[in-house]
Design a protein around this motif. Structure first.
Motif, short mmCIF file in Angstrom:
data_model
loop_
_atom_site.label_atom_id
_atom_site.label_comp_id
_atom_site.label_asym_id
_atom_site.label_seq_id
_atom_site.Cartn_x
_atom_site.Cartn_y
_atom_site.Cartn_z
N UNK A 1 -19.66 -22.53 26.99
CA UNK A 1 -19.98 -23.53 25.97
C UNK A 1 -20.94 -24.59 26.49
N UNK A 2 -20.80 -24.98 27.76
CA UNK A 2 -21.71 -25.95 28.36
C UNK A 2 -23.13 -25.39 28.36
N UNK A 3 -23.29 -24.15 28.79
CA UNK A 3 -24.62 -23.53 28.83
C UNK A 3 -25.17 -23.29 27.42
N UNK A 4 -24.31 -22.93 26.48
CA UNK A 4 -24.75 -22.73 25.10
C UNK A 4 -25.24 -24.03 24.49
N UNK A 5 -24.54 -25.12 24.74
CA UNK A 5 -24.97 -26.42 24.21
C UNK A 5 -26.28 -26.86 24.86
N UNK A 6 -26.42 -26.65 26.16
CA UNK A 6 -27.67 -26.99 26.84
C UNK A 6 -28.83 -26.19 26.26
N UNK A 7 -28.60 -24.92 25.99
CA UNK A 7 -29.64 -24.06 25.41
C UNK A 7 -30.03 -24.54 24.01
#
Length: 54
Positions: free
Chosen positions: A20-26
């Motif tokens: 979720x952290x990487x998805x939000x950053x993306x």
């Protein structure tokens, strides 16, 4: 900083939070590019390298 945060999430055993952290950053980076990105279609390399605006 993000590398330490991801390592912390992995160490805490929360792999879903890493996703979720990487998805939000993306999504944030994609939105910023869509808002402030410069259109380069049909321009020469010299024109896209200049910082003189439109």
């Amino acid at each position: 900083m993000a590398a330490y945060f991801i390592a912390f999430l992995i160490a805490s055993g929360n792999q879903h939070a890493v996703f979720w952290f990487l998805a939000i950053c993306y999504l944030v980076s994609t939105a910023l590019l869509a808002i402030w990105g410069q259109e380069t279609m049909g321009k020469s390399v010299d024109a896209t390298g200049s910082s003189s605006g439109k």
